[in-house]
Motif scaffolding. Sequence first.
Motif, PDB file in Angstrom:
ATOM      1  N   GLU A  65       1.122  -1.048   0.166  1.00 55.42           N
ATOM      2  CA  GLU A  65      -0.225   0.453   0.234  1.00 55.42           C
ATOM      3  C   GLU A  65       1.067   1.059   0.210  1.00 55.42           C
ATOM      4  OE1 GLU A  65      -3.517   0.454  -0.773  1.00 55.42           O
ATOM      5  OE2 GLU A  65      -3.493  -1.208  -0.760  1.00 55.42           O
ATOM      6  N   LYS A  85       2.324   1.254  -3.312  1.00 53.56           N
ATOM      7  CA  LYS A  85       0.863   2.052  -4.210  1.00 53.56           C
ATOM      8  C   LYS A  85       0.859   3.584  -4.149  1.00 53.56           C
ATOM      9  CE  LYS A  85      -4.087   1.418  -5.219  1.00 53.56           C
ATOM     10  NZ  LYS A  85      -5.009   1.205  -4.321  1.00 53.56           N
ATOM     11  N   ASP A  86       0.795   4.350  -2.453  1.00 58.78           N
ATOM     12  CA  ASP A  86       0.997   5.096  -2.310  1.00 58.78           C
ATOM     13  C   ASP A  86       2.051   6.713  -3.249  1.00 58.78           C
ATOM     14  OD1 ASP A  86      -1.632   5.042  -0.746  1.00 58.78           O
ATOM     15  OD2 ASP A  86      -0.732   4.978   0.590  1.00 58.78           O
ATOM     16  N   ARG A 118       3.514   5.832  -5.133  1.00 62.23           N
ATOM     17  CA  ARG A 118       4.150   6.221  -7.021  1.00 62.23           C
ATOM     18  C   ARG A 118       2.950   7.529  -7.307  1.00 62.23           C
ATOM     19  NH1 ARG A 118       4.886   0.443  -7.019  1.00 62.23           N
ATOM     20  NH2 ARG A 118       7.842   0.465  -7.897  1.00 62.23           N
ATOM     21  N   LYS A 119       1.068   7.018  -6.789  1.00 60.96           N
ATOM     22  CA  LYS A 119       0.624   7.901  -6.733  1.00 60.96           C
ATOM     23  C   LYS A 119       1.040   9.137  -6.491  1.00 60.96           C
ATOM     24  CE  LYS A 119      -4.302   9.105  -4.746  1.00 60.96           C
ATOM     25  NZ  LYS A 119      -5.239   9.063  -4.821  1.00 60.96           N
ATOM     26  N   TYR A 149       4.260  10.259  -6.222  1.00 62.58           N
ATOM     27  CA  TYR A 149       5.234  10.574  -7.798  1.00 62.58           C
ATOM     28  C   TYR A 149       4.215  11.759  -8.735  1.00 62.58           C
ATOM     29  CZ  TYR A 149       8.332  10.706 -11.404  1.00 62.58           C
ATOM     30  OH  TYR A 149       8.971  10.372 -12.731  1.00 62.58           O
ATOM     31  N   GLU A 150       3.117  10.496  -9.271  1.00 65.25           N
ATOM     32  CA  GLU A 150       2.487  10.987 -10.512  1.00 65.25           C
ATOM     33  C   GLU A 150       1.863  12.423 -10.205  1.00 65.25           C
ATOM     34  OE1 GLU A 150       2.723   9.098 -13.545  1.00 65.25           O
ATOM     35  OE2 GLU A 150       3.421   8.474 -12.547  1.00 65.25           O
ATOM     36  N   GLU A 151       1.909  12.706  -9.055  1.00 62.07           N
ATOM     37  CA  GLU A 151       0.469  14.179  -8.782  1.00 62.07           C
ATOM     38  C   GLU A 151       1.934  14.935  -8.523  1.00 62.07           C
ATOM     39  OE1 GLU A 151      -0.933  13.486  -4.712  1.00 62.07           O
ATOM     40  OE2 GLU A 151      -3.408  11.976  -5.811  1.00 62.07           O
TER      41      GLU A 151
END
Length: 529
Positions: free
Chosen positions: A342, A345-346, A348-349, A351-353
Amino acid sequence: MNNFYTLIYLNREIKEKIQNGIFSFGISPHKDVLHIYIESDKETSRLIFSANARETALFLDRYRPPKKRNVIDFFPSLEGARVVDTSLADKDRLLSIIFEGGRSLLFKLFSGRPNVFLVEGDRIVDAFKNPEDLKGTSPPEPMAPVFKEEVSAGRNAKNQMTEINPLLPRNLLPYIIEEHEVEQMSPGKVKTFTRELSRSLLEEPHPRVLETGDFCLWSQKWLSLPSEKECETVNDCVAFAYKNAVHLRRLHSKKEDIVQFLERVEGKKKEMVRQLSQAEKSLNRADEYEKFGHLLMAHAHEQLTPGTEQITVEDFYENNDEITIPLKEQADIAGNAERYYEKAKDARKAYEEAKKRLPGEEKELLHVQSLLEEVREIDRLWDLDSWLKNNSESLNKLGFGSSDDKQLSSPYRKFKLGKYEVWIGKNAKSNDKLTSLAHKEDIWLHARGVGGSHTVIRMGNRKDYPPKRVLLQAAAYAAYYSKARGMKSVPVMYTKCKYVRKPKGGAPGAVVLEREEVEMVPPMNPNNQ
């Protein structure tokens, strides 16, 4: 602005305009400013007096109809009285307008407390500032300075010149000394030069306002600094210099609030861009978290001893080297692996944001820096007003005048000390709210050992302390708004707001300080400054 030589000419020019005129009324349309209207057969004159210690001035201005609302009347007992003369004290900045019957308005144009007194006989019967404290007291007496015949050898040029003539305008002497190389003169030469310089003030006046904003009576022959304005009368130049000074003060005050706000926004934007620019770290953390998850899943069948905080396993990604992985005590190995998946996942999220947000934040930072550059270049109040109007949408989006900046429109007593704003509470509940709204880097002050108002110096998020003169004056305000007001000297404690806290269940206004310093100051009413 109104040095003694200036007043010599002003006295003549004012007398020429208002002698035999009738006192119509006196009003104060603005704080520390008195307008006196005097009617004659030919015209109505408007005499303006500023009691602001930084902008003390007296001059005649063109007629303008008085405001009808929100003004205070002064010296009503003079209404209908005829002006019979004007008089300047011998070698002192005390100018009188003398009315029939012997009454006079005495203008005190020096010290930190300029004022106008209505004098009858040898007593003050009314005053522009603090009338209740002054009624029945004696008016100020002229105090002519000492003029020396010889120069003291060994003193610097400015002191030597003011020994010969202490009435010289001291703000201009450094320019005179540099231009004429007075420091290299012998004492006898300084004496001769000073007397010639003084004679020119009396016999060859050349009224002008320098580009520095200073009023000057010397011609280019004596002082070659460029002029912003040259006038036919001393009065016109004093009026111009005063209005220019007021304009610059208002500009500075308004501009300083905007600059400080934009600097705070710039700092926040820079920090945001810095954080978003380091988004690669989120991606690296995501890879590490995912690896932890895989390694833990390879040992999911193992049992953990209750309270285990970490586990050491072989890292099959790195030649089976041992690696220690932190664990959440309440979960088994599989549960900890799921937690790391988890977290990966957070990360990487995030990073994208960050990648999506970074261009927009960089663009906003450049826009804020552009606004800062523009506003710093503005040197006229009307240009600043126009700039504010044109950029109102951008400033509103950034939060100017709203959100965090709402503190600046607090309902408490507010005073300006240069570029610093001082807040003073009105009662216990107000003190609580005032202290809670203050920023952690603001300076908190309170008279020590007695009841009184919480006082705060707004620091605009700066982490240093204000200049000592600002700190001492704000401390004097805190002393005035305390039960020690009647003392000659009051201990006032001060500290950063971050070291002030309200005790649990404490009474309104009660606080606890983690650290403090103390200054002894005389109480000072900020309304009189």
